[in-house]
Design a protein around this motif. Structure first.
Motif, PDB file in Angstrom:
ATOM      1  N   ARG A  79      -7.071   2.640  -6.774  1.00 46.42           N
ATOM      2  CA  ARG A  79      -7.402   3.602  -5.727  1.00 46.42           C
ATOM      3  C   ARG A  79      -8.894   3.471  -5.480  1.00 46.42           C
ATOM      4  O   ARG A  79      -9.702   3.786  -6.353  1.00 46.42           O
ATOM      5  N   ASN A 101      -5.098   4.469   0.875  1.00 44.19           N
ATOM      6  CA  ASN A 101      -5.938   4.834  -0.266  1.00 44.19           C
ATOM      7  C   ASN A 101      -5.390   4.397  -1.621  1.00 44.19           C
ATOM      8  O   ASN A 101      -5.905   4.826  -2.648  1.00 44.19           O
ATOM      9  N   GLU A 102      -4.351   3.567  -1.626  1.00 45.90           N
ATOM     10  CA  GLU A 102      -3.896   2.983  -2.895  1.00 45.90           C
ATOM     11  C   GLU A 102      -3.185   1.675  -2.590  1.00 45.90           C
ATOM     12  O   GLU A 102      -2.649   1.481  -1.501  1.00 45.90           O
ATOM     13  N   ASP A 125     -12.784   4.144  -4.065  1.00 48.37           N
ATOM     14  CA  ASP A 125     -13.527   5.379  -3.874  1.00 48.37           C
ATOM     15  C   ASP A 125     -13.606   5.725  -2.391  1.00 48.37           C
ATOM     16  O   ASP A 125     -13.181   4.963  -1.519  1.00 48.37           O
ATOM     17  N   ASN A 126     -14.140   6.906  -2.103  1.00 49.51           N
ATOM     18  CA  ASN A 126     -14.105   7.425  -0.740  1.00 49.51           C
ATOM     19  C   ASN A 126     -15.036   6.694   0.218  1.00 49.51           C
ATOM     20  O   ASN A 126     -14.979   6.942   1.428  1.00 49.51           O
ATOM     21  N   SER A 156       0.846  -1.192   0.000  1.00 47.52           N
ATOM     22  CA  SER A 156       0.000   0.000   0.000  1.00 47.52           C
ATOM     23  C   SER A 156       0.880   1.240   0.000  1.00 47.52           C
ATOM     24  O   SER A 156       1.868   1.309   0.738  1.00 47.52           O
ATOM     25  N   LEU A 200      -2.851   6.641  -6.615  1.00 42.71           N
ATOM     26  CA  LEU A 200      -3.390   7.918  -6.131  1.00 42.71           C
ATOM     27  C   LEU A 200      -2.610   9.102  -6.685  1.00 42.71           C
ATOM     28  O   LEU A 200      -3.196  10.047  -7.219  1.00 42.71           O
ATOM     29  N   PHE A 202     -17.134  10.052   6.383  1.00 44.96           N
ATOM     30  CA  PHE A 202     -16.630   8.684   6.433  1.00 44.96           C
ATOM     31  C   PHE A 202     -17.292   7.945   7.588  1.00 44.96           C
ATOM     32  O   PHE A 202     -17.555   8.520   8.642  1.00 44.96           O
ATOM     33  N   THR A 232      -6.662   0.455   2.477  1.00 47.35           N
ATOM     34  CA  THR A 232      -5.748  -0.450   1.783  1.00 47.35           C
ATOM     35  C   THR A 232      -4.652  -0.979   2.706  1.00 47.35           C
ATOM     36  O   THR A 232      -3.849  -1.805   2.273  1.00 47.35           O
ATOM     37  N   HIS A 259     -14.966   3.369   0.238  1.00 48.94           N
ATOM     38  CA  HIS A 259     -14.347   2.054   0.412  1.00 48.94           C
ATOM     39  C   HIS A 259     -12.839   2.174   0.638  1.00 48.94           C
ATOM     40  O   HIS A 259     -12.068   1.378   0.125  1.00 48.94           O
ATOM     41  N   THR A 260     -12.449   3.219   1.379  1.00 47.41           N
ATOM     42  CA  THR A 260     -11.031   3.370   1.677  1.00 47.41           C
ATOM     43  C   THR A 260     -10.568   2.219   2.563  1.00 47.41           C
ATOM     44  O   THR A 260     -11.370   1.520   3.166  1.00 47.41           O
ATOM     45  N   ASP A 264      -4.280  10.561   3.714  1.00 49.99           N
ATOM     46  CA  ASP A 264      -4.602   9.550   4.716  1.00 49.99           C
ATOM     47  C   ASP A 264      -4.687  10.168   6.103  1.00 49.99           C
ATOM     48  O   ASP A 264      -5.663   9.956   6.838  1.00 49.99           O
TER      49      ASP A 264
END
Length: 342
Positions: free
Chosen positions: A94, A69-70, A96-97, A41, A131, A61, A102, A99-100, A47
């Protein structure tokens, strides 16, 4: 691969509280999703901005939240409607917001948000692309509309985004100027920077003028002074400024929030009007198709991820501390499940 029911994850329960290693359920996938076993990641400033609560005004969130996020990893399960990916594929993306997360063993992600990893990259290098690569591409292409021969100024060229943006801008045929310390000048020049400003000696706004685009990553006074160096009709794209009314509408955030953004960004928009330039606030969006374009740049040796340091999963907080110190030269990577590739 046997998929367990529980997995490790580096997550926080409340804003402004430390993240910690926890055990949580392995996510289940929908018809359009794949389940990816994460090898590595990449870490990014967004983050810890999310962790601090600074981003919740833009995107709410659901807590607790897994950080990261990646990623780069291996497909271990595919949904019923997934036809372009198979179990065993090496992919990066990456999420989406909504489903963050990683920094975990597994992630369920929509097939539209991933791409195959180029054969030229291992998992570690690949995890540093999505990202920063997509952010740079969207700033330069979607909002900047960069054309060959145009002049682009990119702040902080040796950082995670800067190292990507310089290479992408050069691939688009732009003349690229950036800032860097003397110790990092050789790096940014090797990536294609045509002009490098030593920020210890010169201030960019005092020496640059008539640029077609500025890609701002620093915000604050640096953002305000960026308007001065643009030609009339030029474009300023920032990831560290303030959202506008149009941003709220484009991201379907509702009328009330869009009006709030309009009020907050009014001073910046006045700057833009005064200098007759265009102002854009960017938060990148996932895109597997754009990742494929970046993959093609990697395959043709126009784009190379620059890795600064690699940490083990148990050192995730130390990795974030280092990143937040602001001296990373390229990307900071975490080995979530380290595998030595042949």
């Amino acid at each position: 691969m046997n998929i367990p029911t529980q997995m490790k994850a580096f997550r926080f329960n409340h804003y402004r509280e430390p993240a910690e290693n926890q055990r949580i359920p392995v996510p289940t996938i929908g018809a359009n999703e794949v389940l990816v076993y994460i090898h590595n990641s990449g870490l990014n400033p967004v983050d810890y901005k999310i962790q601090s609560g600074k981003m919740k005004i833009i995107f709410p969130f659901q807590l607790p939240l897994t950080m990261g996020n990646e990623f780069a990893g291996e497909v271990v399960q595919v949904g019923a409607n997934v036809h372009d990916f198979r179990v065993g594929d090496r992919v990066y993306g990456r999420p989406d917001n909504q489903h963050t997360g990683t920094l975990a063993d597994y992630i369920a992600i929509d097939q539209s948000e991933i791409a195959l990893i180029p054969a030229e990259l291992d998992y570690q290098s690949a995890s540093g692309v999505p990202l920063t690569g997509l952010t740079s591409y969207q700033a330069l292409v979607e909002l900047g509309n960069i054309q060959p021969g145009q002049k682009v100024f990119i702040q902080a060229g040796a950082g995670g985004i800067g190292t990507m943006a310089i290479q992408i801008a050069k691939a688009l045929g732009a003349y690229v100027t950036t800032t860097a310390s003397p110790s990092k000048t050789a790096l940014v020049r090797s990536l294609g920077a045509d002009q490098v400003i030593n920020y210890h000696e010169d201030y960019f706004a005092d020496v640059l003028f008539h640029y077609d685009m500025v890609f701002d990553t620093l915000g604050g006074q640096y953002l305000k002074d960026s308007f001065r160096i643009l030609r009339p009709g030029g474009r300023l794209v920032t990831i560290n400024g303030l959202p506008t009314y149009q941003f709220g509408q484009d991201h379907h955030l509702g009328l009330a929030k869009s009006l709030l953004f309009s009020v907050a960004s009014a001073p910046l928009r006045r700057f833009a009007k005064k200098h007759r330039v265009n102002y854009h606030f960017l938060i990148m969006h996932p895109s597997g198709s754009q990742l494929q374009i970046l993959s093609q740049m990697i395959e043709t040796e126009k784009l190379l991820p620059i890795i600064d340091r690699i940490y083990d999963f148990g050192e995730a907080q130390a990795a974030y501390d280092y990143l937040e110190g602001g001296h990373a030269q390229g990307k900071v990577i975490v080995n979530v499940n380290h595998t030595i590739e042949a």
